[in-house]
Design a protein around this motif. Structure first.
Motif: not given
Length: 151
Positions: A35-44, A48-52
């Motif tokens: 999904g989308k990369i949030e403004s405060d996070e790196s792609p990796i 990790i967040r989207e997979a979880f």
């Protein structure tokens, strides 16, 4: 330009795919999770967040490449990951139904046509870059660069 992540979790020559049920441009298609990369996070971190969020699994992402989607009114930079290591218990998601699919059966599923191109490269060691050009839902051109020098 929209920035997203897509992750293919692999186990026993199968990928964990989501069959999208959300009524959007991906409805009824199979794909990796992401999904989308949030403004405060790196792609990796996003991977990790989207997979979880979509699977309940905590993954160890492996960077595979950059995919750029181009169409008349839509542009997206998708960072592609693969995960061979993960832990947790698989859970369902509002996004769609999760299913393990044998890698040699992927072409039998409804997917975006361009996905078949980068799926063939997920097992190669070197990261790659690919540009996919669409006219609405139809893939009209694929341009790829085999190796990314600045990882």
């Amino acid at each position: 330009m929209k920035r997203t992540v897509l992750i293919y979790i692999e186990q026993n020559h199968k990928y964990l795919l989501i069959h999208k049920q959300k009524k959007d441009m991906n409805y009824n298609k199979y794909m990796g999770v992401g999904g989308k990369i949030e403004s405060d996070e790196s792609p990796i971190e996003a991977a990790i967040r989207e997979a979880f969020e979509e699977t309940g699994l905590v993954i160890k992402p492996i960077f595979k490449g950059n995919i750029y989607f181009h169409s008349k009114d839509y542009k997206e930079h998708m960072i592609l990951y693969k995960a061979l290591e993960f832990k947790g218990v698989l859970k369902s998601s509002e996004e769609g139904n999760l299913t393990w699919v044998e890698k040699d059966k992927l072409r039998q599923l409804p997917m975006w046509e361009g996905d078949y191109y980068f799926l063939e490269k997920l097992d190669q060691e070197e990261p790659f870059q690919m540009h996919l050009y669409y006219d609405q839902d139809k893939l009209i051109h694929v341009s790829e660069i085999e190796t990314i020098l600045n990882k």
